[in-house]
Each structure stands twice: as structure tokens, then as C-alpha cells.
Write an enzyme that holds these catalytic residues in place. Sequence first.
Site, PDB file in Angstrom:
ATOM      1  N   ASP A 223      -0.755  -8.195   1.922  1.00 15.61           N
ATOM      2  CA  ASP A 223       0.597  -8.901   2.099  1.00 15.61           C
ATOM      3  C   ASP A 223       0.576 -10.299   1.562  1.00 15.61           C
ATOM      4  O   ASP A 223       0.997 -11.060   2.239  1.00 15.61           O
ATOM      5  CB  ASP A 223       1.363  -8.535   3.228  1.00 15.61           C
TER       6      ASP A 223
ATOM      7  N   ASN B 253      12.124   5.860   4.068  1.00 14.59           N
ATOM      8  CA  ASN B 253      11.706   4.869   5.076  1.00 14.59           C
ATOM      9  C   ASN B 253      12.318   3.429   4.825  1.00 14.59           C
ATOM     10  O   ASN B 253      12.879   3.042   5.994  1.00 14.59           O
ATOM     11  CB  ASN B 253      10.185   4.501   4.770  1.00 14.59           C
TER      12      ASN B 253
ATOM     13  N   GLU C 192       9.977  -1.856  -0.648  1.00 10.20           N
ATOM     14  CA  GLU C 192       9.511  -2.869   0.398  1.00 10.20           C
ATOM     15  C   GLU C 192       8.902  -4.007  -0.306  1.00 10.20           C
ATOM     16  O   GLU C 192       8.733  -4.035  -1.591  1.00 10.20           O
ATOM     17  CB  GLU C 192       8.461  -2.438   1.293  1.00 10.20           C
TER      18      GLU C 192
ATOM     19  N   HIS D  64       2.786  -5.574  -2.828  1.00 10.36           N
ATOM     20  CA  HIS D  64       3.179  -6.452  -1.971  1.00 10.36           C
ATOM     21  C   HIS D  64       2.689  -7.934  -2.401  1.00 10.36           C
ATOM     22  O   HIS D  64       1.940  -8.837  -1.752  1.00 10.36           O
ATOM     23  CB  HIS D  64       2.582  -6.408  -0.469  1.00 10.36           C
TER      24      HIS D  64
ATOM     25  N   ARG E 158      -7.668  -4.655   2.001  1.00  6.94           N
ATOM     26  CA  ARG E 158      -6.868  -4.942   0.990  1.00  6.94           C
ATOM     27  C   ARG E 158      -6.790  -6.501   0.923  1.00  6.94           C
ATOM     28  O   ARG E 158      -6.420  -7.142   1.584  1.00  6.94           O
ATOM     29  CB  ARG E 158      -5.240  -4.390   1.332  1.00  6.94           C
TER      30      ARG E 158
END
Length: 331
Positions: A14, A156, A193, A257, A291
Site C-alpha cells: 500500500d 466488501n 478500495e 493500491h 508485496r
Amino acid sequence: MTQYHNPIVLQRADPWVVQEQGSYYFTGSHPKYDRIILRKADRIDDLQQAEEKTIWRKHESGPMSRYIWAPELHRVGNAWYIYFAAAQEDFGSQDLPTHRMYVLENTDDDPLSDNWVEKGQIHTPVDSFSLDATTEVIDGIQYLIWAQKDPAIEGNSNLYIAKMKNPWTLESEPVMLSKPEYDWECIDFKVNEGPAVLRHDGMIYLTYSASGTGVPYAVGMLTAKQGSDLLDPASWTKSAQPVFKTSEANHQYGPGHNSFTVSEDGSQDLMIYHARNYTQIEGDPLFDPNRHARVGLVTWSEQGPSFGVPEPDDRWTPATRDILPPDGSHE
């Protein structure tokens, strides 16, 4: 054209990068999900070796005591703000974790100072799972854009926008801009998101990420004209296809993200994102630390931005689930 090396920071998902007064500031989710970190470097390629400072840690109990996710650093007016999500219960206690959105403020010029204070939760009309708040001042108005669960809508999280009274308080009613509806947005989980704003030639581009956090994770985009009513969903056009996705040829899986910044000389728009370079994930992908933060070039045409494909790695990356020291040192 500036050339960069990937990854730019190991094991920080992120990723959020902002350039201010010639320096790059980096933050992202720590793999232990227990703190908020910052780094500073003059060049993007130097962020991995930059000293990492912990500027805030989770509470021992209560609403900000679990799963500190996706911090973002923003300069608004004469202060710095960090937007992040935090929960108070472990996974498994309910269908979704208990995340809500929170804000830290620092009125010093240097965000690496110790003058961070908690401004509290961003309250929305529906008290539900919410995360990934980003903010942008457009034509003098500060907007908040975030992801939230609507109990009446399957999935979600959806994307919402509202005007802000101040950097931690909404002024207008939230408006839904997007929900998971295309097949590529609904793999493993129905998710929209991680919104991020990119502006160019009078247009506003809002990227977001969709599907589960493994290989299917990909980036979509909404587009609006600057000067239009950004609180009107009709002002936004949604791409039916992802604009950035897995590249098997380059061994880059689940990119998403993202944030945006510019090159050192200001001539190029850059996309900062995370991705993995392997597909064999043990257990929940969310708890695999690899990640890594990466950078890619944004190119422009009359059709808008192109994000290309995730470039292959040309720096060492770990092959295990071990969490590395902040500088990425290894034997």
C-alpha cells in the site's frame, strides 16, 4: 527519461509517496500491521536505504489496536496529515474486520518530527467497515475519497466521496462513485478500495484497486472533468476493464493500491504500487509480507493516462515470508 530500479522499498505494501520541496516521503503498510512509518530521500531509488522512522504505534487495546493499514501522507494547508485505517478485533470475530478511518496531524514543516497528534476517527453516516481514505484539494475544496461497506450492497467495499469541513471531518453527505460490478472486480472478494487521484490537463483520474489481494488484484479508473460536480456520480466515467494488472511475462502479480508522484525533475508522472513476484502464497495473501513497493511511468495521450504493465524486478527480493530489517539487509 528517468530510469528506476524495482522494487523501490521491500515489504511495504500500500505504498504512498509524496514529493515536497525536493524530497520524497514514503509510507506504507508495515508487514506487522502495528505501526506507521516514514522515510525520506532525495531520489526514489534511494528510498530502500533511507532510514525508516516509526512515528506512531498501535494502541494496546480499543479501536486503534489491530491491523494498521494503508497510511497516506498529505500536506493540507500548513500541516501534515496521515490517514489510516485501524481495527479493534482480530479476524474471525465477524464477517469483516472492524476497521474505521483515523487521522494524525503534524504542524511542523518536517513530517519526520515527533509532533504527531491524534485527531480521531473520520465519522461517516453509516458506521461500518471503512478504510483507504485519500484526500485532494480541488478548486479550493478538500474532498475525501474512501472505501466502505454498505450493508445493503453485496460485497466488501464501495468507493465514496464527500466534501470536508476540516481534514478530519466530513461536511457533505457521502456519494457512492463505484461498486464492484465487473467480473474482474469480483474475483475472490467483491472489492473497490485504495483510491488515488491523478490530475492532468483539466481532467481528474481516480484509480482504485479491486478483487482479492492475491494474483487477481488489479487497478481500475474513474474519470471526471475538473470543474464538474464531483459529488454527482454522473460526472464520472468508469472504465469497464482494468487499467493495470498482473504481468505473467514480467513475473509481477497482483499490482495495485497505488499512489502518484512525479520524477525528480518534475517532467514525468509516476505510479507507485505494490506487487508480488511469485504466486505460491501460503495461507492468507494479506499476511505474506512480500508485496514490495514499485514504480512505473505514466504516459499520456488524447485518451488519457496509460500505466503500461508492471516492470520486471532488477533488484534482489526475498524468497521467504521472513520480515526483513527496514534497510532490507540480508545474508
